[in-house]
Design a protein around this motif. Structure first.
Motif, PDB file in Angstrom:
ATOM      1  N   HIS A 206      -0.188  -0.623   3.950  1.00  0.00           N
ATOM      2  CA  HIS A 206      -0.693   0.544   2.822  1.00  0.00           C
ATOM      3  C   HIS A 206      -1.945   1.425   3.201  1.00  0.00           C
ATOM      4  O   HIS A 206      -3.296   0.892   3.232  1.00  0.00           O
ATOM      5  CB  HIS A 206      -0.543  -0.217   1.548  1.00  0.00           C
TER       6      HIS A 206
ATOM      7  N   ASP B 253      -4.660   4.395   2.180  1.00  0.00           N
ATOM      8  CA  ASP B 253      -4.903   5.310   1.297  1.00  0.00           C
ATOM      9  C   ASP B 253      -5.664   6.561   1.670  1.00  0.00           C
ATOM     10  O   ASP B 253      -6.776   6.219   2.122  1.00  0.00           O
ATOM     11  CB  ASP B 253      -5.699   4.634   0.080  1.00  0.00           C
TER      12      ASP B 253
ATOM     13  N   HIS C 166      -0.117   6.610   1.570  1.00  0.00           N
ATOM     14  CA  HIS C 166      -0.241   6.910   0.099  1.00  0.00           C
ATOM     15  C   HIS C 166      -1.267   8.279   0.191  1.00  0.00           C
ATOM     16  O   HIS C 166      -2.621   7.985   0.247  1.00  0.00           O
ATOM     17  CB  HIS C 166      -0.855   6.064  -0.717  1.00  0.00           C
TER      18      HIS C 166
ATOM     19  N   MET D 186      -3.535  10.710  -1.626  1.00  0.00           N
ATOM     20  CA  MET D 186      -4.226  11.220  -2.723  1.00  0.00           C
ATOM     21  C   MET D 186      -5.081  12.364  -2.330  1.00  0.00           C
ATOM     22  O   MET D 186      -6.158  12.636  -2.363  1.00  0.00           O
ATOM     23  CB  MET D 186      -5.140  10.128  -3.263  1.00  0.00           C
TER      24      MET D 186
ATOM     25  N   ASP E 282       0.834  -0.217  -7.491  1.00  0.00           N
ATOM     26  CA  ASP E 282      -0.538  -0.284  -6.799  1.00  0.00           C
ATOM     27  C   ASP E 282      -1.823   0.065  -7.678  1.00  0.00           C
ATOM     28  O   ASP E 282      -2.003   0.850  -8.465  1.00  0.00           O
ATOM     29  CB  ASP E 282      -0.457   1.048  -5.961  1.00  0.00           C
TER      30      ASP E 282
HETATM   31 ZN    ZN Z   1      -2.778   3.357  -2.605  1.00  0.00          ZN
END
Ligand code: ZN
Ligand code: DX5
Length: 215
Positions: free
Chosen positions: A31, A33, A64, A66, A175
């Motif tokens: 994962h 970020d 992921h 953001m 998450d």
């Molecule tokens: Zn995340």
């Protein structure tokens, strides 16, 4: 099948290879970020770090995003080897369907993410299209936060709507603040991909923490 996706944000960046080995050996997904300092108040890491991990990864990369304007970067993340890319509904709003399609056209699994204060119904129109849903159980931006208990009902609501649509095979990823003490609760609610940063990489025994979350 339950999948554990350790968040590399909690890894020791001076010994990244060790953390990569842990995921390769014991977990299911990396994962990653990606934070831009605008959509969220924090900045994480970018392409050089993702590329370095990609070179050694033997498990798929779950990116992921953001960031604002996620559509601008999905092609580059696909090129460096992402198998899953998710972005926030709050960042893309009415462009969400187009960004999902853009990701899928790259041969990558596309997911929509919602923060804890976004009503789950907002993403219901996208559920026929998504490959997975990511429900934040903390506000996006920082690792090491406390799990928000109301997330359980949000997972249940999205699971029920996916099932109603006949999309029983579409996984829900969760998450934020996930560890061995609450993994069973989110799994029972309907999640099957568990992101875990601190509870894996700050643990004495990351392999045992991952095993405990699988139940
Ligand atoms: Zn995340
Ligand atoms: C938060 C990130 C999470 C975070 C999880 O914005 O999306 O993936 O790294 O970290 P923990 O498991 O420590 O809450």
């Amino acid at each position: 099948m339950i999948q554990i996706a350790p968040s590399m944000l909690a890894a020791d960046f001076l010994h990244l290879q060790e953390s990569v080995n842990t995921v390769n050996k014991y977990a299911d997904l990396f994962h990653l970020d990606i934070m831009d300092g605008t959509f969220v108040p924090n900045i994480s890491f970018g392409f050089p770090v993702v590329e370095a991990i990609a070179q050694k990864a033997r498990k798929p990369l779950d990116v992921h995003l953001m960031i604002v304007n996620p559509g601008k970067y999905v092609e580059r993340f696909a090129k460096v080897g992402a198998s899953y890319i998710s972005f926030h509904y709050e960042a893309a709003k009415e462009e969400s369907a187009a960004v999902l399609a853009q990701i899928q056209a790259l041969g990558v699994k596309a997911g929509i993410v919602i923060n804890p204060d976004c009503p789950v119904e907002k993403i219901f129109p996208l559920l026929p299209q998504v490959d997975f849903v990511l429900i934040m159980s903390v506000f996006a931006g920082f690792g090491g936060q406390k799990f928000i208990p109301e997330s359980i009902d949000r997972i249940k609501a999205v699971r029920a709507e996916l099932d109603r649509l006949g999309r029983t095979d579409v996984p829900i990823e969760v998450d934020g603040g996930i560890g061995p003490d609450n993994a069973a609760d989110v799994i029972t609610a309907g999640a099957s991909i568990l992101v875990a940063g601190s509870s894996v990489f700050k643990a004495q025994d990351p392999a045992a923490a991952i095993a405990a979350m699988r139940g």
